[in-house]
Motif scaffolding. Sequence first.
Motif, PDB file in Angstrom:
ATOM      1  N   UNK A  53      -8.949   0.915  -3.915  1.00 30.05           N
ATOM      2  CA  UNK A  53      -9.503  -0.435  -3.815  1.00 30.05           C
ATOM      3  C   UNK A  53      -9.406  -1.167  -5.145  1.00 30.05           C
ATOM      4  N   UNK A  54      -9.662  -0.468  -6.232  1.00 32.67           N
ATOM      5  CA  UNK A  54      -9.617  -1.120  -7.539  1.00 32.67           C
ATOM      6  C   UNK A  54      -8.221  -1.647  -7.849  1.00 32.67           C
ATOM      7  N   UNK A  55      -7.171  -0.969  -7.385  1.00 29.93           N
ATOM      8  CA  UNK A  55      -5.805  -1.466  -7.603  1.00 29.93           C
ATOM      9  C   UNK A  55      -5.651  -2.872  -7.039  1.00 29.93           C
ATOM     10  N   UNK A  56      -6.285  -3.133  -5.909  1.00 27.54           N
ATOM     11  CA  UNK A  56      -6.182  -4.449  -5.312  1.00 27.54           C
ATOM     12  C   UNK A  56      -7.083  -5.480  -5.957  1.00 27.54           C
ATOM     13  N   UNK A  91      -4.540   6.213   1.475  1.00 26.21           N
ATOM     14  CA  UNK A  91      -5.482   7.319   1.525  1.00 26.21           C
ATOM     15  C   UNK A  91      -6.513   7.045   2.615  1.00 26.21           C
ATOM     16  N   UNK A  92      -7.086   8.101   3.182  1.00 19.49           N
ATOM     17  CA  UNK A  92      -7.986   7.960   4.322  1.00 19.49           C
ATOM     18  C   UNK A  92      -9.222   7.129   3.990  1.00 19.49           C
ATOM     19  N   UNK A 144       0.824  -1.202   0.000  1.00 18.35           N
ATOM     20  CA  UNK A 144       0.000   0.000   0.000  1.00 18.35           C
ATOM     21  C   UNK A 144       0.867   1.264   0.000  1.00 18.35           C
ATOM     22  N   UNK A 145       0.473   2.230  -0.823  1.00 19.62           N
ATOM     23  CA  UNK A 145       1.053   3.573  -0.814  1.00 19.62           C
ATOM     24  C   UNK A 145      -0.096   4.573  -0.741  1.00 19.62           C
ATOM     25  N   UNK A 168      -3.244 -13.539   1.909  1.00 19.69           N
ATOM     26  CA  UNK A 168      -3.087 -12.200   1.343  1.00 19.69           C
ATOM     27  C   UNK A 168      -2.416 -11.301   2.374  1.00 19.69           C
ATOM     28  N   UNK A 169      -1.301 -10.696   1.979  1.00 24.36           N
ATOM     29  CA  UNK A 169      -0.597  -9.736   2.827  1.00 24.36           C
ATOM     30  C   UNK A 169      -0.909  -8.328   2.333  1.00 24.36           C
ATOM     31  N   UNK A 170      -1.619  -7.548   3.158  1.00 19.01           N
ATOM     32  CA  UNK A 170      -1.887  -6.129   2.868  1.00 19.01           C
ATOM     33  C   UNK A 170      -0.894  -5.342   3.708  1.00 19.01           C
ATOM     34  N   UNK A 171       0.178  -4.889   3.077  1.00 18.89           N
ATOM     35  CA  UNK A 171       1.320  -4.358   3.816  1.00 18.89           C
ATOM     36  C   UNK A 171       1.241  -2.843   3.972  1.00 18.89           C
ATOM     37  N   UNK A 172       1.310  -2.395   5.244  1.00 21.78           N
ATOM     38  CA  UNK A 172       1.352  -0.983   5.620  1.00 21.78           C
ATOM     39  C   UNK A 172       0.106  -0.228   5.168  1.00 21.78           C
ATOM     40  N   UNK A 173      -1.040  -0.709   5.624  1.00 19.38           N
ATOM     41  CA  UNK A 173      -2.310  -0.066   5.277  1.00 19.38           C
ATOM     42  C   UNK A 173      -2.393   1.350   5.830  1.00 19.38           C
ATOM     43  N   UNK A 174      -1.671   1.643   6.900  1.00 18.23           N
ATOM     44  CA  UNK A 174      -1.734   2.989   7.475  1.00 18.23           C
ATOM     45  C   UNK A 174      -1.129   4.050   6.562  1.00 18.23           C
ATOM     46  N   UNK A 175      -0.444   3.643   5.488  1.00 22.83           N
ATOM     47  CA  UNK A 175       0.084   4.606   4.521  1.00 22.83           C
ATOM     48  C   UNK A 175      -0.942   5.000   3.459  1.00 22.83           C
TER      49      UNK A 175
END
Length: 369
Positions: free
Chosen positions: A121-124, A213-214, A115-116, A204-211
């Motif tokens: 959501x569509x990217x995923x 967009x809100x 995540x950046x 599924x690894x969702x890495x660094x979700x805190x980065x």
Amino acid sequence: MTAQEQTAPDGWRVFHATGQAPAAAPQLPSAPPWRRFRGEPLQPAPPDDPQAALRRLGPDAVAPQLGSEEIDIVNAALLLRRPLLITGPPGIGKSTLAYVIARELGLGRVLEWNIVSRTTLRDGLYSHDAMGRAQAIAAWQAGLRDTADSGRADGTDRAPAADAGETGARDSLKHRQLPPLLGDFITLGPLGTALLPYDRPRVLLVDELDKSDIDLPNDLLHVLENGSYDVPELVRDAADTARVHTSDPGGRAVVRGGRVECREFPVVVITSNGEREFPAAFRRRCLPLELRTPTREQLLALVERHLGDGARGTEDLVDLFLQRVQAGGVHSLDQLLNAVQITTTGGFQADGNGRKLVEMLLRDLAKGR
């Protein structure tokens, strides 16, 4: 699960944090009624990626144990089919846990969604190469025109088939002139691939979700709750089924009616460095797990697993690493591995300039240099 296992204190567990690949993949208990899905058509088993697991975990040997409380939380997420929301300082091994789960439960290749701030959501879920499809259609139409013009020029469009060989050649030409298929230009992202109907759950690894967009955590709510999503381009397409690309190397999957629904909800590992809070509605759908700095014994076992035993100066470096962490510095486990690797290189001198290099490798990441 046998009656004896059920009566044991930890008999309900399917995950024990050993990091060992099983001789036979263990059977997961049935999902609770509110987390059961009926996605179709069933997809082939996913590929394995032992090299990625080797880079993350080291050789297939017993890994340092998580605490009993942490193991219980992971098992609860597995049994309840809920995402794990893992917090902790950077470099503590949050994303590595996804690989431990995948290896120990024999769940195949881990799907990574990094995540950046621009991630949506569509990217995923999926991507549609509209430009590539438009170019393919234009090339196909040009090929039809060229064939038609050639036929009119030499009269072959009016000549009857002379024999079976000529008929086969004409059928082959017709096959080559089929329009491009929409599915060839659809690629499912890591989240979209994880939600395909597999017989066993994907990891599924969702890495660094805190980065992110809100809005992204809120956008994830529907997908995490319903285990499904639509691909509008395929919904509008006249064909009932489409064969699309997936996030697995060379992978293809069949999508029916433009809708993807899982059969077994994936093992979703979401990591966060704690840079911001998530909405309550999002946190309600996840099980929280906080990872702390490993103990001295766990760090020594980590170094041994990756670099072998008997590395000179390992205990001193582990002690130095722990001192700096306990002093409030920001440090990652790969810094320790880098320092041990350097100091075990033949001819390296730990004093003088060598000491400065070790200090640089174990620097406080919060200070920017």
